[in-house]
Every structure is written in C-alpha cells, then in structure tokens.
Write a protein that holds these residues in place. Structure first.
Motif, PDB file in Angstrom:
ATOM      1  N   THR A   1      -8.770  -5.172 -11.253  1.00 35.13           N
ATOM      2  CA  THR A   1      -8.782  -5.843  -9.953  1.00 35.13           C
ATOM      3  C   THR A   1      -9.518  -7.174 -10.010  1.00 35.13           C
ATOM      4  OG1 THR A   1      -9.377  -5.596  -7.604  1.00 35.13           O
ATOM      5  CG2 THR A   1     -10.898  -4.664  -9.202  1.00 35.13           C
TER       6      THR A   1
ATOM      7  N   THR B   1      -2.843  -7.523   0.366  1.00 32.87           N
ATOM      8  CA  THR B   1      -3.595  -6.737   1.351  1.00 32.87           C
ATOM      9  C   THR B   1      -4.860  -7.450   1.805  1.00 32.87           C
ATOM     10  OG1 THR B   1      -4.709  -5.549  -0.436  1.00 32.87           O
ATOM     11  CG2 THR B   1      -2.751  -4.531   0.483  1.00 32.87           C
TER      12      THR B   1
ATOM     13  N   GLU C   1      -4.753  -4.833  -4.970  1.00 35.40           N
ATOM     14  CA  GLU C   1      -5.065  -5.620  -3.769  1.00 35.40           C
ATOM     15  C   GLU C   1      -3.964  -6.581  -3.342  1.00 35.40           C
ATOM     16  OE1 GLU C   1      -6.821  -7.918  -7.322  1.00 35.40           O
ATOM     17  OE2 GLU C   1      -6.668  -5.843  -6.653  1.00 35.40           O
TER      18      GLU C   1
ATOM     19  N   SER D   1     -10.518  -8.111  -6.861  1.00 40.81           N
ATOM     20  CA  SER D   1     -10.990  -7.998  -5.479  1.00 40.81           C
ATOM     21  C   SER D   1     -12.466  -7.625  -5.399  1.00 40.81           C
ATOM     22  CB  SER D   1     -10.160  -6.942  -4.735  1.00 40.81           C
ATOM     23  OG  SER D   1     -10.757  -6.637  -3.488  1.00 40.81           O
TER      24      SER D   1
ATOM     25  N   HIS E   1     -13.818  -6.965  -2.665  1.00 41.39           N
ATOM     26  CA  HIS E   1     -13.871  -5.928  -1.628  1.00 41.39           C
ATOM     27  C   HIS E   1     -13.691  -4.539  -2.245  1.00 41.39           C
ATOM     28  CE1 HIS E   1     -13.644  -9.271   1.127  1.00 41.39           C
ATOM     29  NE2 HIS E   1     -12.526  -9.659   0.569  1.00 41.39           N
ATOM     30  N   ILE E   2     -12.807  -4.434  -3.231  1.00 37.04           N
ATOM     31  CA  ILE E   2     -12.635  -3.159  -3.931  1.00 37.04           C
ATOM     32  C   ILE E   2     -13.898  -2.826  -4.721  1.00 37.04           C
ATOM     33  CG2 ILE E   2     -11.409  -2.073  -5.864  1.00 37.04           C
ATOM     34  CD1 ILE E   2      -8.840  -3.230  -4.765  1.00 37.04           C
TER      35      ILE E   2
ATOM     36  N   LEU F   1       0.829  -1.200   0.000  1.00 32.16           N
ATOM     37  CA  LEU F   1       0.000   0.000   0.000  1.00 32.16           C
ATOM     38  C   LEU F   1       0.871   1.261   0.000  1.00 32.16           C
ATOM     39  CD1 LEU F   1      -2.962   0.963   0.135  1.00 32.16           C
ATOM     40  CD2 LEU F   1      -2.701   1.061   2.614  1.00 32.16           C
TER      41      LEU F   1
ATOM     42  N   GLU G   1      -4.115  -4.462 -10.284  1.00 33.11           N
ATOM     43  CA  GLU G   1      -4.321  -5.295  -9.094  1.00 33.11           C
ATOM     44  C   GLU G   1      -3.740  -4.671  -7.818  1.00 33.11           C
ATOM     45  OE1 GLU G   1      -3.016  -9.278  -9.887  1.00 33.11           O
ATOM     46  OE2 GLU G   1      -4.004  -9.331 -11.837  1.00 33.11           O
TER      47      GLU G   1
ATOM     48  N   GLN H   1      -8.077  -3.073   1.515  1.00 37.20           N
ATOM     49  CA  GLN H   1      -8.586  -2.886   0.159  1.00 37.20           C
ATOM     50  C   GLN H   1      -9.730  -1.870   0.156  1.00 37.20           C
ATOM     51  OE1 GLN H   1      -9.420  -6.768  -1.633  1.00 37.20           O
ATOM     52  NE2 GLN H   1      -7.658  -7.610  -0.537  1.00 37.20           N
ATOM     53  N   TYR H   2     -10.608  -1.947   1.168  1.00 35.18           N
ATOM     54  CA  TYR H   2     -11.677  -0.954   1.299  1.00 35.18           C
ATOM     55  C   TYR H   2     -11.086   0.453   1.402  1.00 35.18           C
ATOM     56  CZ  TYR H   2     -14.966  -4.751   2.534  1.00 35.18           C
ATOM     57  OH  TYR H   2     -15.748  -5.869   2.523  1.00 35.18           O
TER      58      TYR H   2
END
Length: 742
Positions: free
Chosen positions: A395, A359, A356, A397, A399-400, A322, A354, A364-365
């Motif tokens: 991505t 993480t 994420e 993810s 979550h993203i 990150l 990508e 990710q949020y």
C-alpha cells in the motif's frame, strides 16, 4: 507457515533481499518505485499463474548481476551458479499435516529442524555455449562500423532464454547456523513434485477491472464466478439444492407457456415436415442450467432507502473497487479450499496490491479494519481439511497504515539504488536497549504517534521536525518564499515529497526512527540559552545549606554574558550533554549535519550526514546584529517594521502593542511579553502578507516604460513575490535550502 522470502538478482532488489512474513497479515509500505510491485512480479513468475511458462525478461536481471555476468563471460570464469532466485522458508509444527512435504521435500529429519527451504531459480545452465555464441557474435559485430556494433547486453537481451532455464529445488537448511546450503538439494522437477500441493499463491493486483460506465457490469460478472466456486462446496450445499429445485419447478411452468407461445410454429413444422400421428414429434421445453443462468443474467444493484434499486454503474469507483475486492477475495478463498476430492495446499498465500485505489480515507480505514476478520477464518472446509491463510498487502496509503498493527508493517526503502526491507517491530528492540524504561516509553509514544497521527512519514522523501504551531503555520509560506527566490533548476520545496512533523522539543525521540528509515531530515528547534545552576548560585550568594538545593534554570538572552548553557533537549542529545552554549554559537552549518555512527550508536558530526539540526544564529537586520533565543524574537528582529506598519491588524496574536513602537524594548522583551497566542500570531502574519499582484507591481514601477517592465519576467517575479513584506530568519532559510537540494 511461510516465514521468509529471499530474493537474489531480481530487478531493483539488493543482491540478497530478504522479507520476513507474519503469520496472518504482512503490510508492505514504502515510497513509489521501491520494489513492492517487483515482489509481486517475482512471486507470480515462480509460483503464480505465470510459472507455467518461462516469463522472465532480460530486464528482470538487476544491473549488478548483468555486469557480473559480463565479467565472468569475458574472463571464462564459471565459479558459481548465476541467475535470479526466490527462496521460500517454510516453518512447520508437530501438529501440521506433513503429507505433502514428507520425505520427498524434507532434507533433514532432525526433530529440532522444522524449516523447509524451497528454491526457485532462473539460472544459467549452459555456460560454455553462452561463451561460444557470444564470441561468434562479437566477431560478427566487430566487422561492422563502430557506431553500429551491438554489445553484450543487447546479445543477452535477445538470447537469454537459450542459456537460462527455470529450476525448482528443496535445499538443505542448517538449523544451527540458520543458513541454507545450495549445494545439497532435491530436484523437484526431476522428482515430479507438484508445487501447488505445497504452496498455493493467488493475487489481486492493482489493475482491477472496475468501471462505472453505463454498459459495464464488472461486479455482476463476478457473481457468477463466485457461484461456480461455491457450488461444489459443502458449506452452501443446502442452498444450492434449493436453487436447483426452484429451477426444475420453473422448467415445468415454462414448458406449458412455451407450448402456447410456439404452438403455431410447431404446427407448421409438422405440416411442412409431413409428420403424421405416431411419428416422432418435436417440442420446445425449458432447460434452465444454473451456471448459464447466472452467467450474464445477474446484476449487482444497490438500494436507496428500501425503495429504489439502482444498477452498479451508479456507484462511485471507490465503492465498486471495494466490492470488487471482496468478491475477488471470496472467489480466491474458495479456490484455496479446492474440490472436496483434493486437499488444500499446505501454504495458502494471498497478495493484495494497493487496495486503496479510488477509495477515500474513511473507506480505507474500514477496509484494513475488516480485512483481518475476513481472512482470519483461513481456508475452512466442512471435512476438517482446514488451512491458514497468509496475506500480504502492499500500500501507499497512510490511512491504511494508521489503522494497522505496527508489528505487521514491512518497510521497503532504497539505499544506493537497491531495495531493502525492514521490519518495524525491530524498532522496539532498538528503543528498549538493555531493558531501558525510558526507551520503552519513547517507543510507546512513537508507535502511537506514527500510527495515529503521522503515518505519511513512511512515504516521505524528506521530513521536517518542528517545535510548535507558529512554525507549522508559517513553514509552507517560508518554503514558497524560498522557491520564488531560487533561480536554480532545483525542484521546488513545495513540489517535493516532504512531511512536516510537529514534535515540540522532543525531536530526539524520533532519532532512532529517522536512522531506521534513513529519510533526509531537518530539525528546526530553539537554542534556548540559559544561566547554569552554578552561575545562579554564584550570583545570588546563597548560604551553604541553600547552595545544596536545586534551582530552577533561568532562561536568558544569548548575548548575556551569564548565558552559558542550553536547555534544549534535542541539542544536548544530538551534540552532547556537556557542551556549553558557546559550542552551539560557533557551529557552522556544515558542522550541524549529523550521521549515526554504527559502532557507538551515537550521532556524530558529518558533512555528508542526512540529518541537519538548526537553531537561531546571529543575524543583521540592516541596522545591528542580534542572536535570538527563540523563533519569535528571531522573527521580530528581522521584521519589526512589518509589525509596526500593521500593528492594528494584530488583534489576536499580539498584546502590549505599544512596546513594538518603543525602541527601548528589545525583541527579546517583545518575544517574552507581547505574544498573546502563537497560532494566532502566525495566522495574522499570513493575513497581513503581500500577495503578488501585477497591478501592485505596475504601481510601484510606474516610472518605468512598458518596454522596460517586460524585459525580464524574472525581474517581475523577484519584485512581485508573495510574502515579500517580511523576511525568513537566516537559520530556517539555511535549513530549508539544504533540504531542497538533492
């Protein structure tokens, strides 16, 4: 702004692939191997760091193009331009600075035409030479033994750079038809147009160099790079000057210290060198340079409770990833700004692949929630030469996705082994229809449900839509039972990428979404047999005035002669509002498969359909046939003895336990009157299931010799299955077996 990409003949993309871009952020999602990295690759080859040389490979051509080229070469048919292409559709407004595109790029000066199309091509330019060389190659190969001969594809793989080269063009765009005309263009290479003045492309790929091993200082090395980028900027000018002033002060102090440290050494130099008073003398002074000082001499630390500073290697990989991305974004934004002596490019495009990696979901949020605030500033300079920054993020993810704007999402999928792109905001138009209020509400629900709860559906290969808690809890066990019993080589259900979605009796709300993303889907629902309103009025012999009243539909057993309709909304939606109960009873599994008709926009029965809607069917439990109305009575019908054997262990899920022992009570009665809490019932079914244990198997088969026992591991597995003391209702077993295929 950059409005659209169009890609032709590249890798797995469809022949004419298109991707719309949003003004600020575009989020590209999709399953593995669906073209996200390929998009980054072609951008880099045409307008990125790799565009400075010819970096195309034979495998960059898609298979359709390779076959087409072979046919044209063998038939000597040069009918069209052949090769890979990337087109950028740029839209500008009256307030934009047009100095970089001007008359040298713009093909149409009509005020209403505000689109510029830049075309980048890796194209065949010497067709006849290719034919001649290939024919000579064939003559040589035909002289060899057949199994040693090399084909056209081998020839092209080795030699394609001799016949293909890169072209850069500005292509005419027809504002009425919204179609570009490749035959009318400006050769940007010939006109010596600098592409990087028009579009500046930067990327952060997935292969980020982060490590938390002791000697690594990957983050610390980035700090000096950030300094190099911001040193020439006006924004930090005051701070930079303070830094340099402090270095001068330090130089003065170090000069005095060096004089003492090196005093004896310098005396020896003067002595052995024969240096006399008045001759040139040497001295060692401090010459700290700000750039060199930072390079290799800055360390990223992190602080614990304001008391201890720990090195970067003590961070987890996710946190380092990150921080690394933030550092790299800051570096690239300063590269977009450029030196004060030159303008930024008109289009500034950043691709993050990508983000994420390494993480956890919460991180990710945080990333996707904050990335817009970091990017929204765009390319801001103190001299007013500001530009917008467009960002593309790819991505895997969920979550993203769940924290993203629905309208920013671009869905990549494969159809017939070709990658296509779809804008999720197009779904809104599909649901709204002719200003349909119900459709608007359904879309609002779908949008919230997918982004808040079930974003993983975007990445699934297959999907199961279920009604409630009982099915949700038991379904994984049922999938495992089917895997255990299946002796074929089919990939186990539990090893497939299947998303299970709980939707109540509203699976039909998802029908447009299912069709839109084209995912193979299984809907598990109930037949919900009932007595029609007309039949109820007839049986009750109501007075004329009372017959006008609308009665509450009465649910009833499937086998009851008065059961003539279904109240299930999904069944009525998918198969027809007016269909009688008998229609659903008579449907075979093949006729339950559905496909969306593009002409009527309705789901129709199709034995090759990718949607299967299943519900209870007539089934024999070893004693008698019975057609259940719901999951519970279907399960009770097959497994009544299981409940009788374990009835005392069902404390939370079952009430009126004595009814299970009463043979006068039908399973329909048990389903209606004995279920206390459905989630608890499902949990207690699992708790009372028999797991596979070799000791249990040996006890059961103690009459067999050990030799007989070991003759077949399959026999052991068959007898020793988990959950072997209860059975799956036939309709669910049929549906899961269908889903397991392909």
């Amino acid at each position: 702004m950059l409005r659209k990409f169009k890609v032709s003949n590249f890798k797995s993309f469809e022949k004419d692939f298109e991707l719309d871009l949003e003004e600020s952020l575009s989020l590209i999602i999709g399953k593995n191997n669906c073209g996200k990295t390929s998009l980054l690759s072609i951008l880099d080859k045409f307008i990125g760091s790799k565009s400075l040389s010819n970096n195309f490979k034979f495998d960059d051509f898609n298979s359709e193009f390779k076959d087409e080229l072979k046919t044209k070469i063998e038939s000597n048919d040069e009918t069209s331009s052949l090769g890979i292409s990337l087109k950028l559709f740029i839209e500008y407004s009256d307030t934009d600075d047009l100095s970089n595109i001007g008359n040298s790029i713009m093909m149409d000066l009509e005020p209403d035409n505000k689109t510029v199309v830049l075309s980048f091509e890796y194209k065949l330019y010497n067709f006849q030479k290719l034919i001649n060389d290939y024919n000579a190659f064939k003559i040589k190969e035909n002289a060899k033994e057949e199994h040693l001969r090399k084909d056209f594809y081998y020839f092209l793989k080795i030699n394609h750079k001799e016949y293909f080269k890169v072209f850069r063009k500005s292509v005419e765009f027809n504002n009425q038809t919204k179609v570009e005309n490749d035959d009318v263009f400006i050769d940007l290479i010939k006109e010596k147009i600098q592409i990087d003045k028009i579009i500046n492309f930067k990327m952060i790929d997935a292969k980020r160099n982060v490590s938390n091993t002791e000697p690594e200082k990957s983050l610390s090395s980035l700090s000096s790079k950030i300094y190099q980028k911001i040193e020439s900027g006006e924004e930090e000018k005051e701070s930079i000057e303070k830094f340099k002033d402090e270095l001068v002060k330090t130089d003065i102090n170090l000069d005095k210290i060096y004089e003492t440290i090196f005093e004896d050494v310098l005396k020896d130099v003067r002595k052995f060198g024969g240096i006399k008073d008045g001759d040139s003398n040497i001295k060692i002074i401090s010459t700290l340079q700000h750039k060199e000082l930072l390079n290799g001499n800055t360390t990223v630390m992190y602080n614990i409770n304001n008391t201890h500073d720990l090195p970067e290697s003590y961070n987890g990989l996710g946190y380092m990833n990150l921080i690394s991305m933030i550092f790299e974004i800051k570096i690239l934004i300063n590269e977009f700004k450029r030196e004060q002596s030159e303008k930024p490019a008109d289009i500034n495009l950043l691709f993050i692949e990508e983000p994420e990696a390494h993480t956890h979901p919460q991180m990710q949020y945080i990333f996707i929630e904050n990335i817009k605030s970091l990017l929204i500033k765009g390319v801001e300079r103190t001299d007013g030469q500001n530009r917008k920054l467009q960002t593309v993020i790819s991505t895997h993810s969920a979550h993203i996705v769940s924290k993203s704007d629905f309208n920013d999402i671009k869905y990549f999928k494969k159809e017939d082994n070709k990658v296509i792109s779809k804008n999720l905001k197009e779904l809104e138009a599909l649901y709204n229809g002719d200003n349909d209020e119900e459709g608007k509400q359904q879309f609002k629900f779908l949008k919230q449900y997918l982004t808040l709860h079930r974003a993983e559906l975007f990445f699934a290969d297959k999907a199961i839509f279920i009604e409630g808690d009982t099915e949700r809890i038991l379904l994984p066990a049922m999938m495992k039972k089917i895997d255990q019993e299946d002796t074929s080589d089919t990939i186990p259900l539990l090893s497939q990428n299947i998303s299970i979605i709980e939707v109540g009796a509203y699976a039909h709300i998802f029908e447009k979404f299912i069709d839109f993303i084209g995912v193979k889907s299984l809907i598990i629902t109930d037949i919900d047999s009932a007595m029609s309103e007309d039949k109820m009025k007839e049986l009750r012999d109501l007075e004329p005035d009372e017959k006008k009243k609308k009665l509450i539909v009465q649910k009833i057993e499937v086998s009851n002669q008065n059961a003539t309709i279904t109240t299930n909304g999904s069944l009525k939606y998918f198969y027809g509002e007016d269909e009688e109960l008998q229609f659903f009873i008579d449907l075979t599994l093949e006729n339950k498969r559905l496909q969306k008709d593009s002409q009527t926009n309705k789901w129709v029965q199709n034995t090759n359909g990718h949607l299967l809607c299943i519900y209870q069917t007539k089934e024999n439990n070893g004693t008698f046939d019975y057609h259940a109305r719901s999951f519970e009575d279907a399960f009770f019908h097959l497994n009544r003895q299981f409940f009788i054997d374990n009835i005392d262990k069902f404390s939370m899920g079952i009430k009126n336990k004595a009814d299970f022992l009463d043979t006068t009570k039908s399973v329909y009665d048990l389903a209606e009157n004995c279920v206390k809490k459905k989630p608890a019932l499902a949990m207690e079914i699992l708790l009372n299931s028999i797991p596979y244990k070799m000791s249990n198997f040996l006890t059961t088969c103690q009459w067999l010799s050990l030799t007989q026992i070991s003759i077949s591991q399959n026999k052991i597995n068959k007898i020793g299955h988990e959950f072997s003391n209860w059975k799956i209702p036939a309709y669910i077993k049929e549906g899961l077996s269908w889903l397991k295929e392909n």
